[in-house]
Design a protein around this motif. Structure first.
Motif, PDB file in Angstrom:
ATOM      1  N   ARG A 182       1.833 -20.604  -8.140  1.00  0.00           N
ATOM      2  CA  ARG A 182       1.819 -21.069  -6.761  1.00  0.00           C
ATOM      3  C   ARG A 182       3.226 -21.489  -6.293  1.00  0.00           C
ATOM      4  O   ARG A 182       4.028 -21.917  -7.137  1.00  0.00           O
ATOM      5  CB  ARG A 182       0.852 -22.257  -6.630  1.00  0.00           C
ATOM      6  N   PRO A 183       3.542 -21.377  -5.010  1.00  0.00           N
ATOM      7  CA  PRO A 183       2.654 -20.943  -3.914  1.00  0.00           C
ATOM      8  C   PRO A 183       2.603 -19.410  -3.793  1.00  0.00           C
ATOM      9  O   PRO A 183       3.460 -18.730  -4.352  1.00  0.00           O
ATOM     10  CB  PRO A 183       3.333 -21.547  -2.676  1.00  0.00           C
ATOM     11  N   SER A 184       1.646 -18.899  -3.030  1.00  0.00           N
ATOM     12  CA  SER A 184       1.460 -17.444  -2.918  1.00  0.00           C
ATOM     13  C   SER A 184       2.590 -16.804  -2.116  1.00  0.00           C
ATOM     14  O   SER A 184       2.858 -15.617  -2.274  1.00  0.00           O
ATOM     15  CB  SER A 184       0.108 -17.125  -2.297  1.00  0.00           C
ATOM     16  N   VAL A 185       3.225 -17.606  -1.237  1.00  0.00           N
ATOM     17  CA  VAL A 185       4.415 -17.127  -0.534  1.00  0.00           C
ATOM     18  C   VAL A 185       5.486 -18.203  -0.672  1.00  0.00           C
ATOM     19  O   VAL A 185       5.227 -19.374  -0.372  1.00  0.00           O
ATOM     20  CB  VAL A 185       4.157 -16.860   0.968  1.00  0.00           C
ATOM     21  N   TYR A 186       6.667 -17.835  -1.159  1.00  0.00           N
ATOM     22  CA  TYR A 186       7.789 -18.778  -1.252  1.00  0.00           C
ATOM     23  C   TYR A 186       9.018 -18.123  -0.652  1.00  0.00           C
ATOM     24  O   TYR A 186       9.426 -17.032  -1.115  1.00  0.00           O
ATOM     25  CB  TYR A 186       8.058 -19.185  -2.707  1.00  0.00           C
ATOM     26  N   ARG A 187       9.590 -18.749   0.385  1.00  0.00           N
ATOM     27  CA  ARG A 187      10.760 -18.209   1.110  1.00  0.00           C
ATOM     28  C   ARG A 187      10.544 -16.752   1.494  1.00  0.00           C
ATOM     29  O   ARG A 187      11.432 -15.916   1.350  1.00  0.00           O
ATOM     30  CB  ARG A 187      12.036 -18.374   0.290  1.00  0.00           C
ATOM     31  N   GLY A 188       9.340 -16.458   1.929  1.00  0.00           N
ATOM     32  CA  GLY A 188       9.011 -15.118   2.392  1.00  0.00           C
ATOM     33  C   GLY A 188       8.679 -14.130   1.282  1.00  0.00           C
ATOM     34  O   GLY A 188       8.316 -12.988   1.567  1.00  0.00           O
ATOM     35  N   MET A 189       8.806 -14.568   0.027  1.00  0.00           N
ATOM     36  CA  MET A 189       8.522 -13.671  -1.112  1.00  0.00           C
ATOM     37  C   MET A 189       7.074 -13.860  -1.548  1.00  0.00           C
ATOM     38  O   MET A 189       6.676 -14.977  -1.914  1.00  0.00           O
ATOM     39  CB  MET A 189       9.464 -13.983  -2.276  1.00  0.00           C
ATOM     40  N   GLU A 190       6.298 -12.759  -1.500  1.00  0.00           N
ATOM     41  CA  GLU A 190       4.861 -12.830  -1.762  1.00  0.00           C
ATOM     42  C   GLU A 190       4.496 -12.504  -3.198  1.00  0.00           C
ATOM     43  O   GLU A 190       5.120 -11.645  -3.815  1.00  0.00           O
ATOM     44  CB  GLU A 190       4.120 -11.837  -0.851  1.00  0.00           C
ATOM     45  N   VAL A 191       3.484 -13.159  -3.692  1.00  0.00           N
ATOM     46  CA  VAL A 191       2.879 -12.786  -4.974  1.00  0.00           C
ATOM     47  C   VAL A 191       2.107 -11.483  -4.734  1.00  0.00           C
ATOM     48  O   VAL A 191       1.377 -11.381  -3.740  1.00  0.00           O
ATOM     49  CB  VAL A 191       1.928 -13.907  -5.463  1.00  0.00           C
ATOM     50  N   PRO A 192       2.268 -10.478  -5.602  1.00  0.00           N
ATOM     51  CA  PRO A 192       1.536  -9.216  -5.401  1.00  0.00           C
ATOM     52  C   PRO A 192       0.036  -9.448  -5.195  1.00  0.00           C
ATOM     53  O   PRO A 192      -0.579 -10.251  -5.929  1.00  0.00           O
ATOM     54  CB  PRO A 192       1.828  -8.444  -6.690  1.00  0.00           C
ATOM     55  N   GLU A 193      -0.527  -8.729  -4.228  1.00  0.00           N
ATOM     56  CA  GLU A 193      -1.940  -8.902  -3.841  1.00  0.00           C
ATOM     57  C   GLU A 193      -2.871  -8.719  -5.031  1.00  0.00           C
ATOM     58  O   GLU A 193      -3.860  -9.454  -5.191  1.00  0.00           O
ATOM     59  CB  GLU A 193      -2.258  -7.914  -2.705  1.00  0.00           C
ATOM     60  N   VAL A 194      -2.570  -7.742  -5.884  1.00  0.00           N
ATOM     61  CA  VAL A 194      -3.460  -7.405  -7.014  1.00  0.00           C
ATOM     62  C   VAL A 194      -3.720  -8.629  -7.899  1.00  0.00           C
ATOM     63  O   VAL A 194      -4.832  -8.809  -8.411  1.00  0.00           O
ATOM     64  CB  VAL A 194      -2.877  -6.224  -7.842  1.00  0.00           C
ATOM     65  N   LEU A 195      -2.724  -9.503  -8.059  1.00  0.00           N
ATOM     66  CA  LEU A 195      -2.875 -10.655  -8.961  1.00  0.00           C
ATOM     67  C   LEU A 195      -3.815 -11.710  -8.379  1.00  0.00           C
ATOM     68  O   LEU A 195      -4.292 -12.584  -9.102  1.00  0.00           O
ATOM     69  CB  LEU A 195      -1.504 -11.279  -9.270  1.00  0.00           C
TER      70      LEU A 195
END
Ligand code: JAH
Length: 252
Positions: A182-195
């Protein structure tokens, strides 16, 4: 496991061995590291451990007498003599497989040299001479700490979750896949949806693909020894077709 270390700088080991997982393993009695000062086995007023090389040349060489007496004395501290491990730039490459083998030993004796290296006769004491990489250091102490670290985390009971070491870089011969928290978005960088999909089959396939891509890009030689599926081979081909520096990088 008991590890006896012989060095002219035993205090170098204090910080790395008391902190973190290695420190905890010692507090919990799963590991005992005893560091010995090689100078305790010298007999001269200056407590010398080195001498000039026969045949000439620069620098100094570790002399045989203190090392033979130190290794023999340390081996006699327990019933089992223990495997004797040396560290030199000419040793066999240290790998995860060797770490796994050493983690099965009840005790080890590690010998750390300094100067230009050992009188060759001293190496007859060694069961194994290890290199942690193709560079020259000022001594064998840092390699000894690297090996203690890699072996300690494999000892039973050291990592709370005993299966975690089997899921990592090198255990399946591939480099590790990317991890996120976490978090799922940090400074505009997203965790891949699949995860975040909860689809464990998709997650497993994605992770294998990421591991294969990373390995193909930075350590292609590691792939040569692995059983690869047709899917794996297509991923590798695709990855190697992708330029390392993208066309959009730069000033245009
Ligand atoms: C340097 C004794 N594989 C790295 C490595 C290991 C040992 C040494 N250097 C590099 C070394 C001086 C004296 C050992």
């Amino acid at each position: 496991m008991i590890v006896d270390v012989v060095s002219i700088f035993p205090s170098m080991f204090e910080g790395p061995l008391s902190a973190s997982i290695v420190g905890l393993a010692q507090e919990r009695g799963l590991l005992e590291v005893r560091c010995h000062d090689l100078r305790d086995w010298t007999h001269d007023r200056h407590r010398s451990t080195d001498d000039s090389p026969y045949g000439g040349g620069p620098g100094m060489v570790m002399k045989p007498q203190p090392l033979f007496e130190a290794v023999e004395a340390v081996q006699a501290l327990e019933d089992e003599p223990g495997k004797v491990v040396f560290f030199t730039p000419a040793g066999v490459p240290f790998t995860q497989t060797i770490a796994e083998e050493l983690s099965g030993e009840e005790r080890l004796v590690m010998v750390c040299g300094r100067y230009e290296g050992f009188d060759e006769r001293v190496l007859s004491l060694a069961d194994v001479d290890l290199s942690i990489g193709d560079y020259v250091l000022t001594g064998g102490e840092l390699p000894a700490m690297v090996v203690i670290d890699a072996v300690t985390r494999l000892l039973h009971g050291v990592l709370g979750h005993e299966d975690s070491s089997a899921d990592e870089s090198f255990s399946d011969g591939l480099l590790e896949y990317p991890q996120y928290t976490r978090p799922s978005v940090y400074r505009g960088m997203e965790v891949p949806e699949v995860l975040r999909s909860g689809d464990h089959a998709r997650i497993e396939a994605w992770r294998r693909e990421q591991s294969i891509r990373k390995t193909a890009r930075v350590r292609p030689e590691l792939l040569e020894r692995l059983p690869l599926s047709a899917d794996d081979r297509r991923i590798i081909e695709d990855e190697l077709a992708t330029p390392l520096i993208s066309a959009t990088t730069g000033t245009d």
